[in-house]
Design a protein around this motif. Structure first.
Motif, PDB file in Angstrom:
ATOM      1  N   GLN A   1       3.898 -12.855   2.880  1.00 24.74           N
ATOM      2  CA  GLN A   1       2.486 -12.528   2.868  1.00 24.74           C
ATOM      3  C   GLN A   1       1.913 -12.523   4.284  1.00 24.74           C
ATOM      4  O   GLN A   1       1.062 -11.701   4.622  1.00 24.74           O
TER       5      GLN A   1
ATOM      6  N   ARG B   1      -5.485  -8.195  -3.120  1.00 26.10           N
ATOM      7  CA  ARG B   1      -4.898  -7.490  -4.238  1.00 26.10           C
ATOM      8  C   ARG B   1      -5.668  -6.204  -4.506  1.00 26.10           C
ATOM      9  O   ARG B   1      -6.885  -6.171  -4.427  1.00 26.10           O
TER      10      ARG B   1
ATOM     11  N   GLN C   1      -4.947  -9.123   3.288  1.00 20.96           N
ATOM     12  CA  GLN C   1      -3.972  -9.377   2.234  1.00 20.96           C
ATOM     13  C   GLN C   1      -4.709  -9.570   0.925  1.00 20.96           C
ATOM     14  O   GLN C   1      -4.832 -10.666   0.395  1.00 20.96           O
TER      15      GLN C   1
ATOM     16  N   LEU D   1      -0.527  -7.128  -4.545  1.00 20.25           N
ATOM     17  CA  LEU D   1      -0.768  -7.732  -3.249  1.00 20.25           C
ATOM     18  C   LEU D   1      -0.740  -6.677  -2.151  1.00 20.25           C
ATOM     19  O   LEU D   1      -1.477  -6.746  -1.172  1.00 20.25           O
ATOM     20  N   THR D   2       0.131  -5.693  -2.309  1.00 18.68           N
ATOM     21  CA  THR D   2       0.333  -4.636  -1.328  1.00 18.68           C
ATOM     22  C   THR D   2       1.016  -3.472  -2.022  1.00 18.68           C
ATOM     23  O   THR D   2       1.607  -3.643  -3.097  1.00 18.68           O
TER      24      THR D   2
ATOM     25  N   GLN E   1       3.230 -12.970  -8.156  1.00 21.60           N
ATOM     26  CA  GLN E   1       2.462 -13.089  -6.914  1.00 21.60           C
ATOM     27  C   GLN E   1       1.815 -11.766  -6.499  1.00 21.60           C
ATOM     28  O   GLN E   1       1.095 -11.719  -5.504  1.00 21.60           O
TER      29      GLN E   1
ATOM     30  N   HIS F   1       7.530 -16.453  -0.182  1.00 17.77           N
ATOM     31  CA  HIS F   1       6.346 -15.653  -0.450  1.00 17.77           C
ATOM     32  C   HIS F   1       5.291 -15.865   0.629  1.00 17.77           C
ATOM     33  O   HIS F   1       4.668 -14.898   1.104  1.00 17.77           O
TER      34      HIS F   1
ATOM     35  N   TRP G   1       3.656  -8.739  -6.123  1.00 17.03           N
ATOM     36  CA  TRP G   1       4.573  -7.827  -5.434  1.00 17.03           C
ATOM     37  C   TRP G   1       5.094  -6.749  -6.390  1.00 17.03           C
ATOM     38  O   TRP G   1       5.565  -7.072  -7.488  1.00 17.03           O
TER      39      TRP G   1
END
Length: 340
Positions: free
Chosen positions: A330, A339, A337, A76-77, A111, A326, A113
């Motif tokens: 986010q 992936r 945002q 995700l980041t 998710q 979450h 992370w």
């Protein structure tokens, strides 16, 4: 409680497979301490071994902390999420619930992370040297009734009983009372005068991980506050689940550019102990609110979510709460945002 093997044979969870790019662990922080005048011992390391003379005098590395990292294939980041546990616990509290459901650690990895699960200084795999040259006080290990009676699972003093059928849980509690023994098994010894060492460990972790999002519970929230005060450049956001401590006097102004989410469960406005703790947190944040700091509140009872204990990452609606956290996390990410 079902046999352990049922967790991986038959009746497998319907969630998609967790695809990891990598995972591993490391220790960080601490210091070298010379120990002297310790008695020489004579013992056997194994029952088949020969007698050995053991001299533990010398240089020892102490006060390191442990972290295990999980890197999903679809991220995700690049900013990691750090999970910091509460008092008398270890990172195990994030891994699975006492009744065998998936914990917050795998939830957040799913998710997207990059997630680090930590054992603070003196806890779990961080280890500890039981010598007075490092810790001047004896360790404290809580009896089995403490969490039940103090963390809003039971109705109060005397509500826990060794026979589960005779326990007196709060009506409507979401904690899996039948699996309470699993919580007692994961409780570990702690010290009450090692806060400075614990904070140094968390600061060393932030230095190693880089700018991160911190999700802390209970005792760890005071270290999250203090770490953010000391290194606001390394804290992207703070999620604090029922803080039992705060930062330094007037120190909250250092958090004015850090988004903050406070999460509270059932009874924190009516339970005598938790009323006081919540008011202490509110008082600490007054200067930050006045300065226009970004403070959000996830007050579960106010949202109609009833019955959550202090250990909401273990409660029967833990995945729902994780989903709410979450969504907030986010929303704090800068830029698209997506992936990677």
């Amino acid at each position: 409680m079902a046999k352990l093997s049922s967790r991986w044979s038959g009746g497998l969870p319907t969630a998609a497979a967790m695809a990891l790019a990598s995972f591993g662990s490391f220790h960080v922080g601490g210091r070298a301490v010379p120990l002297a005048d310790l008695p020489v011992r004579h013992c056997r390391f194994t029952n088949a071994g020969t007698a050995t003379t053991i001299d533990t005098n010398g240089l020892h590395w102490v006060e390191a902390m442990y972290a295990q990292y999980f890197v999903p294939q679809q991220r995700l980041t690049t900013e990691p999420l750090l999970l910091w546990h509460g008092g008398a616990l270890t990172g195990a509290c994030w891994e699975s619930t006492p009744d065998g459901r998936e914990g917050w650690l795998p939830f957040f990895v799913r998710q997207g992370w990059i997630t680090l699960c930590c054992d603070a200084v003196e806890r779990g795999r961080a280890g500890f040297p039981p010598v007075p040259q490092v810790f001047q006080e004896p360790p404290l290990h809580q009896p089995m009734n403490w969490a039940f009676e103090r963390h809003r699972i039971g109705t109060g003093p005397g509500s826990w009983h060794p026979e589960p059928s005779q326990c007196q849980p709060i009506a409507g509690t979401r904690f899996p009372v039948a699996a309470y023994a699993q919580l007692a098994m994961q409780s570990v010894a702690r010290w009450t005068q090692s806060d400075d060492a614990i904070l140094r460990g968390y600061l060393a972790l932030l230095e190693e991980a880089g700018p991160s999002h911190v999700l802390a519970h209970s005792q760890a929230c005071q270290f999250a506050f203090q770490a953010a005060e000391a290194r606001p450049d390394l804290v992207r956001s703070l999620v604090l689940v029922e803080p039992s401590g705060v930062g330094s006097a007037e120190g909250s102004l250092a958090l004015r550019h850090i988004p903050l989410l406070l999460v509270w469960g059932d009874g924190t406005l009516t339970h005598t102990r938790w009323q006081t703790l919540r008011q202490t947190v509110d008082n600490y944040l007054v200067p930050l609110r006045q300065a226009g700091g970004h403070i959000d509140l996830l007050d579960l009872p106010a949202l109609g979510v009833q019955g959550n204990s202090h250990l909401m990452m273990m409660d029967d609606n833990s995945s729902d709460i994780a989903g709410r956290i979450h969504a907030w996390l986010q929303s704090q990410l800068s830029g698209p945002q997506q992936r990677s």
